[in-house]
Structure formats: structure tokens, C-alpha cells
Design a protein around this motif. Structure first.
Motif, PDB file in Angstrom:
ATOM      1  N   ASP A 153     -29.740 -39.505  20.377  1.00  0.00           N
ATOM      2  CA  ASP A 153     -28.620 -39.064  19.537  1.00  0.00           C
ATOM      3  C   ASP A 153     -28.823 -37.652  19.012  1.00  0.00           C
ATOM      4  OD1 ASP A 153     -27.225 -41.418  19.888  1.00  0.00           O
ATOM      5  OD2 ASP A 153     -27.939 -42.338  18.020  1.00  0.00           O
ATOM      6  N   GLU A 154     -30.057 -37.284  18.672  1.00  0.00           N
ATOM      7  CA  GLU A 154     -30.279 -35.961  18.099  1.00  0.00           C
ATOM      8  C   GLU A 154     -29.991 -34.857  19.119  1.00  0.00           C
ATOM      9  OE1 GLU A 154     -34.252 -35.590  16.748  1.00  0.00           O
ATOM     10  OE2 GLU A 154     -35.159 -35.637  18.752  1.00  0.00           O
ATOM     11  N   VAL A 155     -30.200 -35.124  20.386  1.00  0.00           N
ATOM     12  CA  VAL A 155     -29.869 -34.144  21.421  1.00  0.00           C
ATOM     13  C   VAL A 155     -28.355 -34.029  21.567  1.00  0.00           C
ATOM     14  CG1 VAL A 155     -30.006 -33.640  23.885  1.00  0.00           C
ATOM     15  CG2 VAL A 155     -32.045 -34.383  22.653  1.00  0.00           C
ATOM     16  N   ILE A 156     -27.668 -35.156  21.530  1.00  0.00           N
ATOM     17  CA  ILE A 156     -26.204 -35.120  21.600  1.00  0.00           C
ATOM     18  C   ILE A 156     -25.636 -34.336  20.423  1.00  0.00           C
ATOM     19  CG2 ILE A 156     -24.135 -36.558  21.390  1.00  0.00           C
ATOM     20  CD1 ILE A 156     -25.541 -38.619  23.148  1.00  0.00           C
ATOM     21  N   GLU A 157     -26.201 -34.538  19.246  1.00  0.00           N
ATOM     22  CA  GLU A 157     -25.739 -33.791  18.073  1.00  0.00           C
ATOM     23  C   GLU A 157     -26.013 -32.301  18.220  1.00  0.00           C
ATOM     24  OE1 GLU A 157     -23.839 -34.836  15.582  1.00  0.00           O
ATOM     25  OE2 GLU A 157     -23.766 -36.700  16.738  1.00  0.00           O
ATOM     26  N   LEU A 158     -27.154 -31.958  18.811  1.00  0.00           N
ATOM     27  CA  LEU A 158     -27.469 -30.553  19.042  1.00  0.00           C
ATOM     28  C   LEU A 158     -26.454 -29.920  19.992  1.00  0.00           C
ATOM     29  CD1 LEU A 158     -29.323 -28.091  18.758  1.00  0.00           C
ATOM     30  CD2 LEU A 158     -30.745 -29.049  20.599  1.00  0.00           C
ATOM     31  N   LEU A 159     -26.148 -30.605  21.071  1.00  0.00           N
ATOM     32  CA  LEU A 159     -25.159 -30.086  22.017  1.00  0.00           C
ATOM     33  C   LEU A 159     -23.783 -29.971  21.365  1.00  0.00           C
ATOM     34  CD1 LEU A 159     -26.193 -32.014  25.275  1.00  0.00           C
ATOM     35  CD2 LEU A 159     -26.748 -29.649  24.636  1.00  0.00           C
ATOM     36  N   ALA A 160     -23.457 -30.920  20.521  1.00  0.00           N
ATOM     37  CA  ALA A 160     -22.175 -30.872  19.819  1.00  0.00           C
ATOM     38  C   ALA A 160     -22.100 -29.648  18.909  1.00  0.00           C
ATOM     39  CB  ALA A 160     -21.965 -32.152  19.014  1.00  0.00           C
ATOM     40  N   LYS A 198     -20.994 -42.803  26.831  1.00  0.00           N
ATOM     41  CA  LYS A 198     -20.177 -43.177  25.681  1.00  0.00           C
ATOM     42  C   LYS A 198     -20.521 -42.334  24.459  1.00  0.00           C
ATOM     43  CE  LYS A 198     -18.976 -47.283  22.885  1.00  0.00           C
ATOM     44  NZ  LYS A 198     -19.450 -46.775  21.571  1.00  0.00           N
ATOM     45  N   ARG A 199     -21.820 -42.207  24.171  1.00  0.00           N
ATOM     46  CA  ARG A 199     -22.235 -41.450  22.991  1.00  0.00           C
ATOM     47  C   ARG A 199     -21.896 -39.966  23.114  1.00  0.00           C
ATOM     48  NH1 ARG A 199     -27.401 -41.110  22.557  1.00  0.00           N
ATOM     49  NH2 ARG A 199     -28.020 -42.103  24.528  1.00  0.00           N
ATOM     50  N   ALA A 200     -22.058 -39.414  24.309  1.00  0.00           N
ATOM     51  CA  ALA A 200     -21.757 -37.991  24.509  1.00  0.00           C
ATOM     52  C   ALA A 200     -20.260 -37.713  24.391  1.00  0.00           C
ATOM     53  CB  ALA A 200     -22.274 -37.538  25.874  1.00  0.00           C
ATOM     54  N   ARG A 201     -19.470 -38.530  25.041  1.00  0.00           N
ATOM     55  CA  ARG A 201     -18.028 -38.259  25.044  1.00  0.00           C
ATOM     56  C   ARG A 201     -17.392 -38.557  23.688  1.00  0.00           C
ATOM     57  NH1 ARG A 201     -14.615 -40.531  28.890  1.00  0.00           N
ATOM     58  NH2 ARG A 201     -13.706 -38.556  29.587  1.00  0.00           N
ATOM     59  N   GLU A 202     -17.991 -39.454  22.919  1.00  0.00           N
ATOM     60  CA  GLU A 202     -17.511 -39.678  21.553  1.00  0.00           C
ATOM     61  C   GLU A 202     -17.666 -38.426  20.690  1.00  0.00           C
ATOM     62  OE1 GLU A 202     -18.215 -44.509  20.895  1.00  0.00           O
ATOM     63  OE2 GLU A 202     -19.741 -43.055  20.220  1.00  0.00           O
ATOM     64  N   VAL A 240     -18.327 -45.602  37.534  1.00  0.00           N
ATOM     65  CA  VAL A 240     -18.435 -44.330  36.820  1.00  0.00           C
ATOM     66  C   VAL A 240     -17.098 -43.970  36.166  1.00  0.00           C
ATOM     67  CG1 VAL A 240     -18.728 -41.838  37.158  1.00  0.00           C
ATOM     68  CG2 VAL A 240     -20.371 -43.435  38.168  1.00  0.00           C
ATOM     69  N   LEU A 241     -16.017 -44.182  36.887  1.00  0.00           N
ATOM     70  CA  LEU A 241     -14.690 -43.894  36.323  1.00  0.00           C
ATOM     71  C   LEU A 241     -14.405 -44.811  35.135  1.00  0.00           C
ATOM     72  CD1 LEU A 241     -12.553 -43.394  39.563  1.00  0.00           C
ATOM     73  CD2 LEU A 241     -13.535 -41.628  38.082  1.00  0.00           C
ATOM     74  N   ASP A 242     -14.789 -46.064  35.249  1.00  0.00           N
ATOM     75  CA  ASP A 242     -14.563 -47.010  34.151  1.00  0.00           C
ATOM     76  C   ASP A 242     -15.375 -46.615  32.909  1.00  0.00           C
ATOM     77  OD1 ASP A 242     -12.805 -48.503  35.649  1.00  0.00           O
ATOM     78  OD2 ASP A 242     -14.281 -50.035  36.203  1.00  0.00           O
ATOM     79  N   ALA A 243     -16.577 -46.083  33.116  1.00  0.00           N
ATOM     80  CA  ALA A 243     -17.426 -45.676  31.990  1.00  0.00           C
ATOM     81  C   ALA A 243     -16.903 -44.417  31.324  1.00  0.00           C
ATOM     82  CB  ALA A 243     -18.866 -45.465  32.460  1.00  0.00           C
ATOM     83  N   GLY A 244     -16.136 -43.640  32.077  1.00  0.00           N
ATOM     84  CA  GLY A 244     -15.616 -42.377  31.569  1.00  0.00           C
ATOM     85  C   GLY A 244     -16.438 -41.207  32.076  1.00  0.00           C
ATOM     86  N   VAL A 245     -15.777 -40.212  32.641  1.00  0.00           N
ATOM     87  CA  VAL A 245     -16.479 -39.055  33.183  1.00  0.00           C
ATOM     88  C   VAL A 245     -15.495 -37.893  33.250  1.00  0.00           C
ATOM     89  CG1 VAL A 245     -15.971 -39.454  35.637  1.00  0.00           C
ATOM     90  CG2 VAL A 245     -18.143 -38.384  34.981  1.00  0.00           C
ATOM     91  N   ASP A 246     -16.029 -36.683  33.193  1.00  0.00           N
ATOM     92  CA  ASP A 246     -15.189 -35.488  33.242  1.00  0.00           C
ATOM     93  C   ASP A 246     -15.385 -34.688  34.522  1.00  0.00           C
ATOM     94  OD1 ASP A 246     -14.181 -35.484  30.287  1.00  0.00           O
ATOM     95  OD2 ASP A 246     -16.346 -35.785  30.167  1.00  0.00           O
ATOM     96  N   GLY A 247     -16.538 -34.858  35.164  1.00  0.00           N
ATOM     97  CA  GLY A 247     -16.821 -34.129  36.387  1.00  0.00           C
ATOM     98  C   GLY A 247     -17.781 -34.904  37.266  1.00  0.00           C
ATOM     99  N   LEU A 248     -17.798 -34.564  38.549  1.00  0.00           N
ATOM    100  CA  LEU A 248     -18.666 -35.225  39.517  1.00  0.00           C
ATOM    101  C   LEU A 248     -19.343 -34.195  40.404  1.00  0.00           C
ATOM    102  CD1 LEU A 248     -16.279 -38.107  40.655  1.00  0.00           C
ATOM    103  CD2 LEU A 248     -18.378 -38.398  39.322  1.00  0.00           C
TER     104      LEU A 248
END
Length: 294
Positions: free
Chosen positions: A113-120, A160-164, A192-200
Motif C-alpha cells: 500500500d505504501e508504494v501505491i500511495e507514493l505513486l498516487a 484493485k488497490r492501484a486503480r482505486e 484480466v479484463l474482469d479484474a480491470g486494466v488500462d493497458g496491455l
């Protein structure tokens, strides 16, 4: 998409920040994934250049020089270090006024989570932030077989955590892994599509020197994709993908003598031409051209 946003094509400048991987340093294992020898596309940490020196060198190598770039941490697992070390390296990469984005390649099981927050936080500064996740396949049996060290649920949770937090996710998939065929690729895409994705990013399986798979290949225990089969499967994946999802890459190549097989993967354009021909004949070309070239 970048051309629409910035009015010009944006180029990635790759960075080797001397990260390692938990599947190589003993945390998960020491042999790595069975297909892996990152020296086939990196220099195995031979560079002594600083991050800024690598960015400068990357700019100079380009024959056509845009005015804006994305800093791309590519080699190994680029979120696998202490928080303050990551922040120092990312901060160094985005110093230039011509850097408009940050792209970080990593494993799904190395994104706390701390890495996701850093990227955010970087995204809140106005940077275009992408998290690139090497999934390769959604088939848990295959993931175990290739010694990946995580399962699909770990990937889905990270997405899920990243896209949130509003971070865009680009997922890497390998076609041609042992025991898999066209139906498996479509099943992976659907998950992958069901999980949610922006690029491949799509890659053909390479057999490279120094990998575990190289031993199996030398013992005639590996069936590899032909260029025709690869182009057909990529075309079908593109045709089954919603048009708002960006294809960052649809093939890849490696250089000999590092590349052992298949031979067609030694040539940069051969796979791409075969894919474009398939799309032109069967449909999907508009999606590919829009997402990959704009």
C-alpha cells in the motif's frame, strides 16, 4: 492517447536502477521464473551511469527527439526496495522539466500500500503514472509451473488497490508458455479484463540463454509458437479487447546470441508485420492503430 493529451508522441526513457527480484535474491527463490534472463533486454546492471545520466543518454539515442518523455523503470522489480530508497530513485527520475510521466515495472506481489500511495502522490503532482505488472498468465497451474511465485488473486488484489487510487495499470502477458494454447490466452484476457486494466503488453515466449527453459529447449522438450500462430492469437486478443484499453506493445524481440529460439523473435519488425496483416484481413486494425500509434 499521449499524442491526444500532449499534442505529440511521447517516448519512454528506460532506467536500470539496480533493483533485484524476490524470485532471484532468495526471498522467494534463487532461480527466477523459468523463462527469465533479464539480460536479454537489459544489461544485467552493467551500467554505472546515474539515473540522470541514463536519461540523458536515452534522449541522445533517439533519432527523432520529442520535447516530452516518460521515465520508465524497466529492469527487474522496480518497487522492490525500502520506501525511502524508492522515493529517492523516483524523485531523481522526474527532475527534468521534459519528464511528464513515470512508469514503474514490477511484480504483482511487490506492491504494498505504501508504494501505491507514493505513486498516487506523483500523480497528484500532475505526472502521468503507470504501474506495469508482469502477470504473464492468469492460469495458476501455469504460474506455478513457470515458478512465478504468486497466483492470480495476488495480481487481482494489486490491480484493485492501484486503480482505486487512480493509478493506471498495464499488464504484461506472455503467449506460448508451456502447456498453454489459444484458448488459454483468451481465458487469461477475460480474467484480466474482469479484474480491470488500462493497458496491455503482449510478448511471445522467448527461449533465452541462462534461463531454466533453455535446458528444456535443448532437450527438445519445448514447443514454440510460429509467427503465424502468434499473429493469429494476438489478432484475436485485440479483437476481444474493448477499444478504451491501450495496447502498449503487441510483440517483442531479443538479440542473438542471447536469444536461442524462436528465430523469428530476433527480428524487430517481422512479428509486427504479421500482426498488422492479420488485423487488416480479419478486423481490429483500427483499435490497434488508435491505441498503439497515437
Amino acid at each position: 492517447m499521449c499524442k491526444q493529451q500532449y499534442g505529440e508522441r511521447i517516448r519512454k526513457l528506460t532506467i536500470d536502477a539496480k533493483f533485484t527480484c524476490p524470485n532471484r535474491d532468495g526471498t522467494l527463490g534463487k532461480g527466477g521464473c523459468t523463462y527469465c534472463n533479464v539480460a536479454s533486454f537489459s544489461h544485467e546492471h552493467k551500467t554505472e551511469l546515474s539515473i540522470q545520466e541514463q536519461l540523458t543518454q536515452g534522449r541522445e539515442r533517439l533519432s527523432t527527439k520529442p520535447s516530452k518523455y516518460i521515465a520508465y523503470f524497466q529492469a527487474y522489480t522496480s518497487t522492490y526496495d525500502e520506501y525511502l530508497v524508492l522515493k529517492q530513485k523516483y524523485d531523481e527520475a522526474i527532475k527534468g522539466t521534459d519528464i511528464v510521466g513515470l512508469c514503474v515495472g514490477t511484480r504483482p506481489d511487490c506492491v504494498p500500500d505504501e508504494v501505491i500511495e507514493l505513486l498516487a502522490q506523483y500523480q497528484q503532482l500532475g505526472l502521468d503514472v503507470w504501474l506495469e505488472l508482469g502477470l504473464q498468465t492468469a492460469n495458476n497451474k501455469t504460474l506455478k509451473r513457470i515458478n512465478r511465485g504468486h497466483d492470480f488473486d495476488v495480481y487481482a488484489d494489486t490491480v484493485k488497490r492501484a486503480r482505486e487510487r487512480g493509478i493506471k495499470v498495464c499488464t504484461h502477458l506472455i503467449l506460448g508458455l508451456p502447456g498453454e494454447g489459444h484458448t488459454d490466452y483468451l481465458e487469461t484476457l477475460n480474467k484480466v479484463l474482469d479484474a480491470g486494466v488500462d493497458g496491455l503488453k503482449l510478448h511471445p515466449l522467448h527461449i533465452v540463454e541462462g534461463s531454466t527453459m533453455a535446458k528444456a529447449w535443448r532437450n527438445n522438450k519445448m514447443d514454440l509458437l510460429t509467427i503465424e500462430d502468434y499473429a493469429f492469437s494476438v489478432g484475436e486478443l485485440i479483437r476481444h479487447t474493448p477499444e478504451d484499453i491501450i495496447f502498449h506493445r503487441v510483440t517483442a524481440y531479443a538479440k542473438k546470441p542471447m536469444l536461442l529460439a524462436p528465430d523469428w523473435c530476433a527480428f524487430r519488425w517481422d512479428g509486427l508485420v504479421a500482426i498488422v496483416d492479420d488485423l487488416a484481413a480479419k478486423g481490429g486494425q483500427g483499435h490497434y492503430l488508435k491505441t498503439n500509434l497515437s
